[in-house]
Scaffold this motif. Structure first.
Motif, PDB file in Angstrom:
ATOM      1  N   ASP A   7       0.853  -1.195   0.000  1.00  0.00           N
ATOM      2  CA  ASP A   7       0.000   0.000   0.000  1.00  0.00           C
ATOM      3  C   ASP A   7       0.892   1.250   0.000  1.00  0.00           C
ATOM      4  O   ASP A   7       1.651   1.475   0.949  1.00  0.00           O
ATOM      5  CB  ASP A   7      -0.900  -0.014   1.242  1.00  0.00           C
ATOM      6  CG  ASP A   7      -1.896   1.134   1.245  1.00  0.00           C
ATOM      7  OD1 ASP A   7      -1.809   2.012   0.357  1.00  0.00           O
ATOM      8  OD2 ASP A   7      -2.752   1.161   2.154  1.00  0.00           O
ATOM      9  N   PRO A   8       0.836   2.091  -1.055  1.00  0.00           N
ATOM     10  CA  PRO A   8       1.711   3.273  -1.128  1.00  0.00           C
ATOM     11  C   PRO A   8       1.425   4.280  -0.013  1.00  0.00           C
ATOM     12  O   PRO A   8       2.272   5.124   0.300  1.00  0.00           O
ATOM     13  CB  PRO A   8       1.403   3.865  -2.509  1.00  0.00           C
ATOM     14  CG  PRO A   8       0.070   3.304  -2.890  1.00  0.00           C
ATOM     15  CD  PRO A   8      -0.017   1.980  -2.251  1.00  0.00           C
ATOM     16  N   GLY A   9       0.262   4.168   0.612  1.00  0.00           N
ATOM     17  CA  GLY A   9      -0.073   5.112   1.671  1.00  0.00           C
ATOM     18  C   GLY A   9       0.458   4.710   3.032  1.00  0.00           C
ATOM     19  O   GLY A   9       0.254   5.431   4.021  1.00  0.00           O
ATOM     20  N   THR A  10       1.142   3.592   3.117  1.00  0.00           N
ATOM     21  CA  THR A  10       1.657   3.120   4.397  1.00  0.00           C
ATOM     22  C   THR A  10       2.841   3.968   4.844  1.00  0.00           C
ATOM     23  O   THR A  10       3.764   4.238   4.062  1.00  0.00           O
ATOM     24  CB  THR A  10       2.104   1.650   4.281  1.00  0.00           C
ATOM     25  OG1 THR A  10       1.025   0.859   3.793  1.00  0.00           O
ATOM     26  CG2 THR A  10       2.553   1.107   5.630  1.00  0.00           C
ATOM     27  N   THR A  11       2.817   4.389   6.092  1.00  0.00           N
ATOM     28  CA  THR A  11       3.913   5.216   6.618  1.00  0.00           C
ATOM     29  C   THR A  11       5.134   4.339   6.907  1.00  0.00           C
ATOM     30  O   THR A  11       5.052   3.106   6.966  1.00  0.00           O
ATOM     31  CB  THR A  11       3.477   5.912   7.918  1.00  0.00           C
ATOM     32  OG1 THR A  11       3.266   4.923   8.922  1.00  0.00           O
ATOM     33  CG2 THR A  11       2.201   6.720   7.712  1.00  0.00           C
ATOM     34  N   GLU A  12       6.262   5.030   7.081  1.00  0.00           N
ATOM     35  CA  GLU A  12       7.506   4.316   7.362  1.00  0.00           C
ATOM     36  C   GLU A  12       7.396   3.511   8.665  1.00  0.00           C
ATOM     37  O   GLU A  12       7.882   2.383   8.762  1.00  0.00           O
ATOM     38  CB  GLU A  12       8.667   5.313   7.459  1.00  0.00           C
ATOM     39  CG  GLU A  12      10.040   4.658   7.647  1.00  0.00           C
ATOM     40  CD  GLU A  12      10.428   3.761   6.462  1.00  0.00           C
ATOM     41  OE1 GLU A  12      11.216   2.823   6.679  1.00  0.00           O
ATOM     42  OE2 GLU A  12       9.925   3.996   5.337  1.00  0.00           O
ATOM     43  N   ARG A  13       6.766   4.104   9.677  1.00  0.00           N
ATOM     44  CA  ARG A  13       6.608   3.412  10.950  1.00  0.00           C
ATOM     45  C   ARG A  13       5.729   2.165  10.766  1.00  0.00           C
ATOM     46  O   ARG A  13       6.030   1.096  11.309  1.00  0.00           O
ATOM     47  CB  ARG A  13       5.977   4.345  11.978  1.00  0.00           C
ATOM     48  CG  ARG A  13       5.776   3.699  13.345  1.00  0.00           C
ATOM     49  CD  ARG A  13       5.125   4.658  14.320  1.00  0.00           C
ATOM     50  NE  ARG A  13       4.889   4.006  15.595  1.00  0.00           N
ATOM     51  CZ  ARG A  13       5.807   3.836  16.538  1.00  0.00           C
ATOM     52  NH1 ARG A  13       7.056   4.275  16.328  1.00  0.00           N
ATOM     53  NH2 ARG A  13       5.522   3.240  17.678  1.00  0.00           N
ATOM     54  N   GLU A  14       4.642   2.309   9.987  1.00  0.00           N
ATOM     55  CA  GLU A  14       3.756   1.169   9.738  1.00  0.00           C
ATOM     56  C   GLU A  14       4.483   0.072   8.959  1.00  0.00           C
ATOM     57  O   GLU A  14       4.274  -1.120   9.199  1.00  0.00           O
ATOM     58  CB  GLU A  14       2.511   1.624   8.994  1.00  0.00           C
ATOM     59  CG  GLU A  14       1.566   2.475   9.838  1.00  0.00           C
ATOM     60  CD  GLU A  14       0.421   3.074   9.028  1.00  0.00           C
ATOM     61  OE1 GLU A  14      -0.610   3.413   9.629  1.00  0.00           O
ATOM     62  OE2 GLU A  14       0.576   3.185   7.779  1.00  0.00           O
ATOM     63  N   ARG A  15       5.355   0.506   8.026  1.00  0.00           N
ATOM     64  CA  ARG A  15       6.136  -0.471   7.257  1.00  0.00           C
ATOM     65  C   ARG A  15       7.086  -1.248   8.172  1.00  0.00           C
ATOM     66  O   ARG A  15       7.214  -2.465   8.070  1.00  0.00           O
ATOM     67  CB  ARG A  15       6.948   0.227   6.161  1.00  0.00           C
ATOM     68  CG  ARG A  15       6.124   0.689   4.973  1.00  0.00           C
ATOM     69  CD  ARG A  15       7.001   1.436   3.985  1.00  0.00           C
ATOM     70  NE  ARG A  15       6.210   1.882   2.840  1.00  0.00           N
ATOM     71  CZ  ARG A  15       5.977   1.126   1.765  1.00  0.00           C
ATOM     72  NH1 ARG A  15       6.478  -0.091   1.707  1.00  0.00           N
ATOM     73  NH2 ARG A  15       5.246   1.573   0.772  1.00  0.00           N
ATOM     74  N   ARG A  16       7.726  -0.503   9.080  1.00  0.00           N
ATOM     75  CA  ARG A  16       8.647  -1.168  10.004  1.00  0.00           C
ATOM     76  C   ARG A  16       7.890  -2.162  10.896  1.00  0.00           C
ATOM     77  O   ARG A  16       8.352  -3.272  11.157  1.00  0.00           O
ATOM     78  CB  ARG A  16       9.380  -0.122  10.849  1.00  0.00           C
ATOM     79  CG  ARG A  16      10.883  -0.042  10.485  1.00  0.00           C
ATOM     80  CD  ARG A  16      11.647   0.681  11.575  1.00  0.00           C
ATOM     81  NE  ARG A  16      11.248   2.045  11.721  1.00  0.00           N
ATOM     82  CZ  ARG A  16      11.757   3.074  11.022  1.00  0.00           C
ATOM     83  NH1 ARG A  16      12.669   2.844  10.115  1.00  0.00           N
ATOM     84  NH2 ARG A  16      11.381   4.308  11.214  1.00  0.00           N
ATOM     85  N   ASP A  17       6.726  -1.743  11.407  1.00  0.00           N
ATOM     86  CA  ASP A  17       5.917  -2.637  12.250  1.00  0.00           C
ATOM     87  C   ASP A  17       5.484  -3.876  11.464  1.00  0.00           C
ATOM     88  O   ASP A  17       5.481  -4.999  11.995  1.00  0.00           O
ATOM     89  CB  ASP A  17       4.681  -1.893  12.768  1.00  0.00           C
ATOM     90  CG  ASP A  17       5.045  -0.843  13.815  1.00  0.00           C
ATOM     91  OD1 ASP A  17       6.172  -0.909  14.347  1.00  0.00           O
ATOM     92  OD2 ASP A  17       4.202   0.040  14.076  1.00  0.00           O
TER      93      ASP A  17
END
Length: 331
Positions: free
Chosen positions: A199-209
């Motif tokens: 999902d291109p809208g995913t934040t960096e923090r969400e990606r790390r999680d």
């Protein structure tokens, strides 16, 4: 009857262990005395005949069975002919030659030898001879009863082994079914969080999680696969239980992360609660504890239509040694 005589006999039961009789009569014993012996002891199957004319106390010359003795006396004029005479006079008309078996002979072997005699003598008693010098008469009915009991026990052992094999097969099927369920759970989490990464809208923090959750689920999946490969150890009762220092809070958080995708798909909430303060670390088998919690939470999610599921963690010190208690509560 068999149990009263033999209890639960060993498969290696010998004739030495069976009950017998040692009644003896001399060649010079009158037939009338032998008849009285049989009359006084209705269960006596026969008597050992000895020759007491020798110096060593008497050699065994044969066995006179109750059946053969009474059958001979039933003939015409037999009472008049034999009753007042010594039984040595009956040797010519009664075969005294016994079936001899050693005391260490197995029951099956002895029964086979007894049944291979002529039809007229098949139920005559068997003479059991011990190397130590002891002798006894063994009723063939007792011998056959012992053989029958051994066969019953052999059949029971076969049935028990069959039931144990079937039980093991059922346990294996249940284990594989549970493993299938446990494999799907981390795979579902991996796929769900992998889709989030796209999902291109995913934040960096969400990606790390998401990456962290995928990694933890991958590690858990590897542990499950190792358990499946250890199935042979489970069947042999040799599966080792680990004792490792782990963080209960971290372990519970990992379980929540693994199960969150399924809970969200069902539309129910998933949370952790602490009923008391909990220690930072405990000693346990983290893999087994994680599996137990995943199974309990999975069932709770499955049967919860609305509301939520919560893991309640509490330190229980009511029974002396402190223990950490996990309760899975659903609405």
């Amino acid at each position: 009857m068999a149990d009263a005589l033999f209890g639960r006999p060993s498969p290696s039961l010998t004739v030495r262990e069976l009950p017998g009789v040692s009644e003896r009569v001399s060649l010079q014993t009158p037939a009338s005395d032998v008849a009285q012996i049989f009359e006084r002891a209705p269960d006596l199957v026969g008597a050992i005949v000895i020759d007491d004319s020798v110096n060593n106390g008497g050699d065994i010359v044969g066995v006179i069975s109750r059946a053969a003795f009474l059958e001979r006396l039933s003939h015409p004029f037999a009472l008049e002919l034999f009753m007042k005479r010594p039984i040595s006079q009956m040797i010519e008309v009664i075969d005294l030659e016994p079936q001899i078996v050693p005391a260490d002979c197995g029951v099956h072997e002895a029964a086979g030898a007894a049944l291979h005699r002529s039809a007229s003598r098949v139920f005559d008693p068997v003479l059991v001879v011990d190397p130590s010098g002891g002798v006894k008469l063994l009723d063939v009915h007792t011998l056959l009863l012992a053989q029958s009991r051994l066969l019953e026990l052999a059949n029971a052992t076969i049935r028990e082994a069959k039931e144990a094999a079937e039980s093991a097969s059922v346990a294996k099927s249940q284990f594989l079914a549970n493993m299938s369920h446990e494999i799907r759970t981390p795979l579902t989490a991996i796929l769900g969080f992998a889709e989030n990464l796209l999902d291109p809208g995913t934040t960096e923090r969400e990606r790390r999680d998401a990456v962290g959750t995928i990694l933890r689920n991958g590690e858990h999946l590897l542990e499950i696969l190792n358990d499946i490969l250890d199935l042979s150890k489970i069947e042999a009762g040799k599966l080792a239980i680990e004792q490792i220092v782990v963080s209960p809070a971290r372990l519970a958080a990992d379980v929540i992360a693994i199960m969150r995708v399924r809970a969200e798909a069902k539309g129910v909430s998933l949370a952790i609660g602490h009923a008391t303060a909990i220690p930072e670390t405990i000693v346990t088998d983290p893999t087994r504890l994680r599996q137990i919690l995943i199974n309990l939470i999975g069932n709770a999610i499955k049967f919860t239509e609305r509301g939520g599921v919560e893991i309640q963690i509490a330190l229980d010190e009511s029974q002396g040694e402190p223990k950490l208690r996990f309760d899975v509560i659903d609405t």
